[in-house]
Design a protein around this motif. Structure first.
Motif, PDB file in Angstrom:
ATOM      1  N   HIS A  79      26.037 -45.299  32.755  1.00  0.00           N
ATOM      2  CA  HIS A  79      26.448 -44.092  32.431  1.00  0.00           C
ATOM      3  C   HIS A  79      28.298 -44.611  30.781  1.00  0.00           C
ATOM      4  CE1 HIS A  79      30.725 -43.606  33.441  1.00  0.00           C
ATOM      5  NE2 HIS A  79      30.466 -44.366  34.773  1.00  0.00           N
ATOM      6  N   GLY A  81      30.986 -42.212  28.338  1.00  0.00           N
ATOM      7  CA  GLY A  81      31.345 -40.912  28.698  1.00  0.00           C
ATOM      8  C   GLY A  81      32.824 -41.415  27.925  1.00  0.00           C
ATOM      9  N   PHE A  91      41.782 -38.197  26.218  1.00  0.00           N
ATOM     10  CA  PHE A  91      40.087 -38.489  26.986  1.00  0.00           C
ATOM     11  C   PHE A  91      40.188 -40.086  25.829  1.00  0.00           C
ATOM     12  CE2 PHE A  91      38.551 -34.474  27.740  1.00  0.00           C
ATOM     13  CZ  PHE A  91      38.786 -34.976  28.635  1.00  0.00           C
ATOM     14  N   CYS A 224      32.939 -30.417  40.481  1.00  0.00           N
ATOM     15  CA  CYS A 224      32.456 -30.942  39.941  1.00  0.00           C
ATOM     16  C   CYS A 224      31.597 -30.035  38.986  1.00  0.00           C
ATOM     17  CB  CYS A 224      31.839 -31.613  40.182  1.00  0.00           C
ATOM     18  SG  CYS A 224      32.569 -33.575  40.565  1.00  0.00           S
ATOM     19  N   ARG A 225      31.102 -29.980  36.930  1.00  0.00           N
ATOM     20  CA  ARG A 225      30.413 -29.365  36.658  1.00  0.00           C
ATOM     21  C   ARG A 225      29.327 -30.279  36.341  1.00  0.00           C
ATOM     22  NH1 ARG A 225      34.619 -27.187  33.310  1.00  0.00           N
ATOM     23  NH2 ARG A 225      35.722 -25.283  34.781  1.00  0.00           N
ATOM     24  N   SER A 240      24.265 -34.996  32.167  1.00  0.00           N
ATOM     25  CA  SER A 240      26.081 -34.685  31.953  1.00  0.00           C
ATOM     26  C   SER A 240      27.145 -34.312  32.916  1.00  0.00           C
ATOM     27  CB  SER A 240      25.886 -34.009  31.246  1.00  0.00           C
ATOM     28  OG  SER A 240      24.943 -34.088  30.180  1.00  0.00           O
ATOM     29  N   ALA A 241      27.262 -35.051  33.777  1.00  0.00           N
ATOM     30  CA  ALA A 241      28.593 -34.345  34.425  1.00  0.00           C
ATOM     31  C   ALA A 241      30.546 -34.671  34.484  1.00  0.00           C
ATOM     32  CB  ALA A 241      28.401 -35.192  36.070  1.00  0.00           C
ATOM     33  N   GLU A 242      31.034 -33.404  34.788  1.00  0.00           N
ATOM     34  CA  GLU A 242      32.486 -33.633  34.439  1.00  0.00           C
ATOM     35  C   GLU A 242      33.203 -33.132  35.316  1.00  0.00           C
ATOM     36  OE1 GLU A 242      35.132 -30.682  31.952  1.00  0.00           O
ATOM     37  OE2 GLU A 242      33.392 -29.833  31.970  1.00  0.00           O
ATOM     38  N   VAL A 244      36.273 -31.888  37.445  1.00  0.00           N
ATOM     39  CA  VAL A 244      38.055 -31.290  36.711  1.00  0.00           C
ATOM     40  C   VAL A 244      38.803 -31.058  37.618  1.00  0.00           C
ATOM     41  CG1 VAL A 244      38.617 -28.730  35.642  1.00  0.00           C
ATOM     42  CG2 VAL A 244      36.126 -29.826  34.872  1.00  0.00           C
ATOM     43  N   SER A 253      40.510 -31.082  33.063  1.00  0.00           N
ATOM     44  CA  SER A 253      39.678 -31.823  32.599  1.00  0.00           C
ATOM     45  C   SER A 253      39.835 -33.606  32.522  1.00  0.00           C
ATOM     46  CB  SER A 253      38.301 -31.086  31.818  1.00  0.00           C
ATOM     47  OG  SER A 253      37.370 -32.137  31.297  1.00  0.00           O
ATOM     48  N   LYS A 256      34.140 -36.993  31.432  1.00  0.00           N
ATOM     49  CA  LYS A 256      33.087 -36.702  31.384  1.00  0.00           C
ATOM     50  C   LYS A 256      32.100 -37.341  30.924  1.00  0.00           C
ATOM     51  CE  LYS A 256      35.157 -32.402  28.671  1.00  0.00           C
ATOM     52  NZ  LYS A 256      35.377 -31.905  27.579  1.00  0.00           N
ATOM     53  N   GLU A 258      27.696 -38.600  30.766  1.00  0.00           N
ATOM     54  CA  GLU A 258      26.447 -38.500  30.607  1.00  0.00           C
ATOM     55  C   GLU A 258      25.277 -40.835  30.931  1.00  0.00           C
ATOM     56  OE1 GLU A 258      23.717 -37.828  26.686  1.00  0.00           O
ATOM     57  OE2 GLU A 258      25.762 -37.839  26.329  1.00  0.00           O
TER      58      GLU A 258
END
Length: 268
Positions: A79, A81, A91, A224-225, A240-242, A244, A253, A256, A258
């Motif tokens: 990944h 990110g 970030f 987790c989104r 895609s994951a995020e 928080v 957050s 992030k 990908e």
């Protein structure tokens, strides 16, 4: 001037040696993961397994899996990110490589930035988070009961990338809540926790929330989104994951990711 060049050369050499050593340790962890893996790819998923599950859970599996497909035993992914080292920081770019085994809960992750390399793992029922500054200085070496639980929660949340692992089993039970959410109850040896799973209308898992240790003594809401589902090797997964932390002061957050590459049942 010559002395300065020598010093710079020595520093670069030390950093390079540190990078090589971390890579070797990571590869050794991967070998242990493979050695402990239980093959479940002789099992196949059928829609009959969904009978009795909450409606949104059935909707999810019908969306992401094909009837008759084999279970996934091993996963390798890469990944890109961004990541924060503290919740109020900025970030920074990060790349990662990760391996999972499924029937026996295990994973190994290596995340690399310009400043540090992090290795997160759950191997042989032991969790560990280790961070090395400039690949040399160990600044974090987390172990213990709280780390074990947190690593298992990460492994389960990231099972959206190998969804046969979320089918009902001796460790996983689904409990109805409403038409767009369900509780996932997980038990493995002395570790147990629940996730509240939110689904969208087409069946995708949109978010997974649980209580996770943020400090050695206190759990906080961890979310987790998931988004941007794509079909890869016959399986629909979010690329895609995020991650928080949902605190009283607000939502923070801090990661992030990908997915840029994923393989199922890869050779070592």
């Amino acid at each position: 001037m010559a002395l300065l060049l020598i010093i710079i050369g020595v520093v670069l050499l030390v950093v390079l040696v540190g990078k090589i050593m971390i890579s070797l340790k990571f590869r050794n962890q991967v070998k242990i993961l493979y050695a402990n893996t239980i093959n479940v790819s002789d099992k196949t998923y059928t829609a009959v397994q969904l009978n009795g599950l909450p409606e949104p859970v059935q909707r999810y599996f019908k969306y992401v899996l094909k009837d008759g497909m084999p279970y996934i035993s091993l996963v390798r992914l890469k990944h890109k990110g961004v990541f924060k080292t503290n919740l109020k920081g900025r970030f920074i770019n990060i790349t990662g490589e990760q391996y999972f085994s499924v029937q026996k809960p295990q994973f190994v992750w290596k995340g690399t930035t310009l400043l540090f390399t992090a290795r997160d793992s759950f191997i042989a029922d032991q969790g560990n988070l280790k961070v090395s500054l400039f690949n040399i200085f160990t600044v974090v070496d987390g172990k213990g009961t709280e780390i074990n639980e947190g690593e298992m929660q990460r492994w389960l949340a990231e099972s959206v990338w190998f969804p046969t692992n979320l089918l009902p089993s001796e460790n996983i039970t689904w409990i109805a809540i409403d038409e767009n959410s369900a509780k996932l109850s997980f038990r493995y040896k002395e570790i147990s926790f629940d996730f509240i799973i939110t689904f969208n209308r087409i069946g995708e898992i949109a978010a997974m929330e649980t209580l996770r240790f943020m400090t050695d003594k206190k759990r906080e809401r961890w979310l987790c989104r998931m988004a941007n589902y794509k079909e890869i090797n016959g399986v629909k997964i979010p690329v895609s994951a995020e991650a928080v932390w949902k605190l009283k002061a607000g939502d923070y957050s801090y990661a992030k990711f990908e997915i840029i590459e994923i393989q199922y049942n890869p050779n070592i």
